[in-house]
Scaffold this motif. Structure first.
Motif, short mmCIF file in Angstrom:
data_model
loop_
_atom_site.label_atom_id
_atom_site.label_comp_id
_atom_site.label_asym_id
_atom_site.label_seq_id
_atom_site.Cartn_x
_atom_site.Cartn_y
_atom_site.Cartn_z
N TYR A 110 -0.01 34.45 10.04
CA TYR A 110 0.73 34.09 11.23
C TYR A 110 0.40 32.64 11.60
CZ TYR A 110 1.75 39.01 12.36
OH TYR A 110 2.21 40.29 12.34
N ARG A 170 5.15 54.29 21.44
CA ARG A 170 6.38 54.54 20.69
C ARG A 170 7.45 55.00 21.67
NH1 ARG A 170 2.32 55.44 17.12
NH2 ARG A 170 2.64 54.73 14.99
N TYR A 220 -1.19 43.03 22.53
CA TYR A 220 -2.38 42.41 22.00
C TYR A 220 -3.01 41.53 23.07
CZ TYR A 220 -1.73 43.92 17.17
OH TYR A 220 -1.64 44.69 16.02
N LEU A 251 3.15 33.12 18.61
CA LEU A 251 2.72 33.69 17.34
C LEU A 251 3.93 34.08 16.50
CD1 LEU A 251 -0.14 36.14 18.31
CD2 LEU A 251 -0.27 34.54 16.41
N ILE A 263 5.14 35.34 12.48
CA ILE A 263 4.73 35.73 11.13
C ILE A 263 5.29 34.75 10.11
CG2 ILE A 263 6.68 37.27 10.72
CD1 ILE A 263 4.59 39.13 9.32
N TYR A 308 8.15 50.56 17.71
CA TYR A 308 6.70 50.50 17.93
C TYR A 308 6.45 49.27 18.77
CZ TYR A 308 1.73 49.75 16.81
OH TYR A 308 0.38 49.54 16.88
N PHE A 332 -3.51 32.35 11.61
CA PHE A 332 -4.25 33.62 11.63
C PHE A 332 -3.87 34.48 10.44
CE2 PHE A 332 -6.45 33.58 15.61
CZ PHE A 332 -5.68 32.83 16.47
N PHE A 350 -6.68 41.04 13.28
CA PHE A 350 -6.58 39.59 13.07
C PHE A 350 -7.94 38.97 12.80
CE2 PHE A 350 -2.25 38.23 14.25
CZ PHE A 350 -1.72 39.44 14.64
N GLY A 351 -7.92 37.92 11.99
CA GLY A 351 -9.09 37.10 11.78
C GLY A 351 -9.29 36.15 12.95
N PRO A 352 -10.34 35.33 12.89
CA PRO A 352 -10.66 34.42 14.01
C PRO A 352 -9.79 33.18 14.07
CG PRO A 352 -12.24 34.18 12.26
CD PRO A 352 -11.37 35.31 11.86
N ALA A 373 10.09 50.54 11.59
CA ALA A 373 9.77 51.07 10.28
C ALA A 373 10.96 50.89 9.37
CB ALA A 373 9.43 52.56 10.40
N GLY A 380 4.14 53.98 7.27
CA GLY A 380 5.14 54.00 8.32
C GLY A 380 4.86 53.04 9.43
N VAL A 381 5.61 53.14 10.48
CA VAL A 381 5.52 52.18 11.57
C VAL A 381 4.25 52.42 12.38
CG1 VAL A 381 6.66 53.62 13.30
CG2 VAL A 381 6.89 51.12 13.39
N GLY A 382 3.82 51.37 13.04
CA GLY A 382 2.75 51.55 14.01
C GLY A 382 1.36 51.34 13.47
N GLU A 383 1.22 50.65 12.38
CA GLU A 383 -0.11 50.36 11.89
C GLU A 383 -0.72 49.20 12.65
OE1 GLU A 383 -0.47 53.43 9.33
OE2 GLU A 383 -1.97 51.91 9.75
N THR A 384 -1.95 49.40 13.16
CA THR A 384 -2.65 48.34 13.87
C THR A 384 -2.92 47.19 12.92
OG1 THR A 384 -3.70 49.94 15.32
CG2 THR A 384 -4.71 47.75 15.18
N GLN A 385 -2.63 45.98 13.38
CA GLN A 385 -2.96 44.80 12.60
C GLN A 385 -4.25 44.20 13.16
OE1 GLN A 385 0.30 42.09 11.89
NE2 GLN A 385 1.72 43.78 11.50
N VAL A 438 2.12 49.43 4.88
CA VAL A 438 3.44 49.75 5.40
C VAL A 438 3.92 51.11 4.90
CG1 VAL A 438 4.01 47.35 5.66
CG2 VAL A 438 4.52 48.47 3.52
N TYR A 481 -1.37 39.61 6.15
CA TYR A 481 -0.34 38.77 6.77
C TYR A 481 -0.90 37.37 7.07
CZ TYR A 481 1.06 43.55 8.20
OH TYR A 481 1.37 44.89 8.24
#
Lengths: 115, 116
Positions: B35, A51, A36, B43, B45, A32, B90, B107-109, A95, B100-105, B97, B33
């Protein structure tokens, strides 16, 4: 160990130009690849993601090109505008295992679009 | 309606002090999370929690201790602050999770920490 390498560090273009930012990754388990965008004083925000089952993805003026064999991907911004001036980060994640969605970021590219 | 909020926005403190940063998300996400963004904007984690359970703990000094009282909150406590802790921190969240893969994260300010 830097697993995602991003270049260039900074980029200056004129309005209407097509800036290109490149990233290369090492871990073949990555599946993935998001980009940003971060404006000064703000948190990063997802711009576009891809992907590895596709070689290109386009959303508006933003396009990701992906080359799985070369382990490289790039961001192209068509008809760039001064409002696109920001820092752009590529990232990668995989993943499963113990990665749990962990994003590994590139070093960032500061883009300046002159009017 | 801020999706991911952090307090304080700025934190200026002396070396050796203990400080906390708070994070809250109203997106109904399961995963949160922390960061760290250094002076060169890199950046990295630090921690990740899924449903209040610690799931990612990168190589971070044990002076940093995250705490998740519920899945909408993830706080970061830092003991014995050092000059090198100066950075922007951040908080981020994602659906989870388990999807699966590809979840948009999201972010705070950010919290700008300066240790003098």
């Amino acid at each position: 160990q830097q697993q995602v390498k991003q270049s260039p560090q900074s980029l200056i273009v004129q309005k209407g130009g097509i800036p290109i930012i490149n990233c290369a990754y090492e871990n073949t388990a990555f599946d993935y690849f998001p980009w940003y965008q971060q404006f000064p004083g703000k948190g990063p925000a997802l711009l576009i993601a891809i992907r590895p089952d596709v070689s290109e993805k386009k959303e508006g003026r933003f396009t990701i090109s992906f080359n799985k064999s070369a382990k490289q991907f790039s961001l192209h911004i068509m008809d760039s505008q001064p409002g696109d001036s920001a820092t752009y980060f590529c990232a990668a994640s995989r993943a499963g295992g113990t990665s749990y969605g962990k994003l590994t970021f590139g070093q960032g590219t500061i883009l300046t679009v002159h009017p | 309606d801020t999706a991911v909020s952090q307090t304080p926005k700025y934190l200026v403190t002396q070396m050796g002090n203990d400080k906390s940063i708070k994070c809250e998300q109203n997106l109904g996400h399961d995963t949160m999370y922390w960061y760290k963004q250094d002076s060169k904007k890199f950046l990295k984690i630090m921690f990740s929690y899924n449903n209040k359970e610690l799931i990612i703990n990168e190589t971070v000094p044990n002076r940093f201790s995250p705490k998740s009282p519920d899945k909408a909150h993830l706080n970061l406590h830092i003991n014995s602050l050092e000059l090198g802790d100066s950075a922007v921190y951040f908080c981020a969240s994602s659906h989870g999770v388990a999807r699966g893969v590809g979840e948009t994260q999201y972010f705070g300010p950010g919290t700008r920490l300066l240790v003098l």
